[in-house]
Design a protein around this motif. Structure first.
Motif, PDB file in Angstrom:
ATOM      1  N   ILE A   1       0.705  -1.124   0.084  1.00 25.47           N
ATOM      2  CA  ILE A   1       0.111   0.072  -0.027  1.00 25.47           C
ATOM      3  C   ILE A   1       0.996   1.359   0.094  1.00 25.47           C
ATOM      4  O   ILE A   1       0.603   2.140  -0.675  1.00 25.47           O
ATOM      5  N   THR A   2       1.844   1.160   0.764  1.00 27.27           N
ATOM      6  CA  THR A   2       3.000   2.315   0.532  1.00 27.27           C
ATOM      7  C   THR A   2       3.438   2.653  -0.771  1.00 27.27           C
ATOM      8  O   THR A   2       3.427   3.610  -1.151  1.00 27.27           O
ATOM      9  N   ARG A   3       3.934   1.414  -1.351  1.00 23.28           N
ATOM     10  CA  ARG A   3       4.765   1.863  -2.724  1.00 23.28           C
ATOM     11  C   ARG A   3       3.486   2.206  -3.590  1.00 23.28           C
ATOM     12  O   ARG A   3       3.761   3.085  -4.339  1.00 23.28           O
ATOM     13  N   PHE A   4       2.458   1.709  -3.447  1.00 22.96           N
ATOM     14  CA  PHE A   4       1.196   1.895  -4.405  1.00 22.96           C
ATOM     15  C   PHE A   4       0.809   3.628  -4.256  1.00 22.96           C
ATOM     16  O   PHE A   4       1.007   4.284  -5.302  1.00 22.96           O
ATOM     17  N   LEU A   5       0.799   4.071  -2.981  1.00 27.43           N
ATOM     18  CA  LEU A   5       0.464   5.252  -2.860  1.00 27.43           C
ATOM     19  C   LEU A   5       1.569   6.510  -3.128  1.00 27.43           C
ATOM     20  O   LEU A   5       1.347   7.388  -3.818  1.00 27.43           O
ATOM     21  N   LEU A   6       2.733   5.796  -3.009  1.00 27.45           N
ATOM     22  CA  LEU A   6       3.921   6.679  -3.189  1.00 27.45           C
ATOM     23  C   LEU A   6       4.076   6.698  -4.723  1.00 27.45           C
ATOM     24  O   LEU A   6       4.419   7.826  -5.258  1.00 27.45           O
ATOM     25  N   GLY A   7       3.784   5.569  -5.394  1.00 28.30           N
ATOM     26  CA  GLY A   7       3.976   5.730  -6.993  1.00 28.30           C
ATOM     27  C   GLY A   7       2.805   6.649  -7.528  1.00 28.30           C
ATOM     28  O   GLY A   7       3.004   7.316  -8.477  1.00 28.30           O
TER      29      GLY A   7
ATOM     30  N   ALA B   1       2.170  13.523 -22.385  1.00 26.45           N
ATOM     31  CA  ALA B   1       1.707  13.600 -20.903  1.00 26.45           C
ATOM     32  C   ALA B   1       1.753  12.070 -20.182  1.00 26.45           C
ATOM     33  O   ALA B   1       2.011  11.878 -19.159  1.00 26.45           O
ATOM     34  N   ALA B   2       0.995  11.228 -21.131  1.00 29.33           N
ATOM     35  CA  ALA B   2       0.763   9.722 -20.582  1.00 29.33           C
ATOM     36  C   ALA B   2       2.099   9.162 -20.239  1.00 29.33           C
ATOM     37  O   ALA B   2       2.097   8.467 -19.256  1.00 29.33           O
ATOM     38  N   ARG B   3       2.916   9.222 -21.098  1.00 27.80           N
ATOM     39  CA  ARG B   3       4.254   8.680 -20.964  1.00 27.80           C
ATOM     40  C   ARG B   3       5.092   9.280 -19.784  1.00 27.80           C
ATOM     41  O   ARG B   3       5.629   8.548 -18.810  1.00 27.80           O
ATOM     42  N   ILE B   4       4.955  10.558 -19.574  1.00 19.21           N
ATOM     43  CA  ILE B   4       5.893  11.182 -18.341  1.00 19.21           C
ATOM     44  C   ILE B   4       5.084  10.748 -17.044  1.00 19.21           C
ATOM     45  O   ILE B   4       5.721  10.541 -15.991  1.00 19.21           O
ATOM     46  N   THR B   5       3.700  10.592 -17.125  1.00 19.41           N
ATOM     47  CA  THR B   5       3.023  10.166 -15.852  1.00 19.41           C
ATOM     48  C   THR B   5       3.300   8.653 -15.860  1.00 19.41           C
ATOM     49  O   THR B   5       3.435   8.360 -14.312  1.00 19.41           O
ATOM     50  N   ILE B   6       3.325   7.644 -16.421  1.00 21.11           N
ATOM     51  CA  ILE B   6       3.623   6.458 -16.356  1.00 21.11           C
ATOM     52  C   ILE B   6       5.050   5.940 -16.150  1.00 21.11           C
ATOM     53  O   ILE B   6       5.366   5.348 -15.102  1.00 21.11           O
ATOM     54  N   ILE B   7       6.036   6.709 -16.479  1.00 20.48           N
ATOM     55  CA  ILE B   7       7.473   6.475 -16.108  1.00 20.48           C
ATOM     56  C   ILE B   7       7.692   6.493 -14.622  1.00 20.48           C
ATOM     57  O   ILE B   7       8.347   5.567 -14.385  1.00 20.48           O
ATOM     58  N   PRO B   8       7.390   7.297 -13.965  1.00 21.65           N
ATOM     59  CA  PRO B   8       7.701   7.276 -12.499  1.00 21.65           C
ATOM     60  C   PRO B   8       7.173   5.917 -11.858  1.00 21.65           C
ATOM     61  O   PRO B   8       7.812   5.532 -10.682  1.00 21.65           O
ATOM     62  N   ILE B   9       5.889   5.605 -12.145  1.00 20.45           N
ATOM     63  CA  ILE B   9       5.191   4.746 -11.382  1.00 20.45           C
ATOM     64  C   ILE B   9       5.654   3.442 -11.962  1.00 20.45           C
ATOM     65  O   ILE B   9       6.131   2.577 -11.200  1.00 20.45           O
ATOM     66  N   TYR B  10       6.053   3.341 -13.100  1.00 19.06           N
ATOM     67  CA  TYR B  10       6.707   2.432 -13.508  1.00 19.06           C
ATOM     68  C   TYR B  10       8.192   1.707 -13.090  1.00 19.06           C
ATOM     69  O   TYR B  10       8.531   0.713 -12.689  1.00 19.06           O
TER      70      TYR B  10
END
Length: 103
Positions: free
Chosen positions: A22-28, A82-91
């Motif tokens: 949960i911590t990793r999910f919320l941080l991402g 915008a989608a790529r920039i958003t997904i990269i940190p989460i990935y």
């Protein structure tokens, strides 16, 4: 007696694992949101610049660009960025990306 201690150990382990997930999910999610909001402001600035630039061209050239749906294509490309920039940190947060000669 043994069953109670095993249950306690399992519940503690599951609680620890779930807390980390949960911590990793919320941080991402937070990193992705901040990246999206920052990039959204950049996209707005680019759209304003392109709008002012397109307003300065002759009407016949603007009509050709409108027929070719250039403004839609520009918005599509900017949205993809915008989608790529958003997904990269989460990935990067959840998946280890290999680096080096083999990558």
């Amino acid at each position: 007696m043994f069953a109670f201690s095993l249950t306690g150990i399992l519940s503690a382990a599951i609680g620890f694992v779930m807390a980390r997930l949960i911590t990793r999910f919320l941080l991402g999610l937070g990193i992705g949101y901040v990246a999206y909001e920052g990039f959204e402001q950049l996209i707005d600035q680019i759209n304003l610049y392109l709008g002012s630039t397109l307003a300065a061209i002759p009407p016949s050239a603007f009509q050709v660009l409108h027929i070719l749906n250039v403004e839609t294509a520009i918005n599509l490309v900017l949205s993809a960025y915008a989608a790529r920039i958003t997904i990269i940190p989460i990935y990067r947060r959840f998946v280890s990306i290999p680096t080096g000669a083999g990558a």
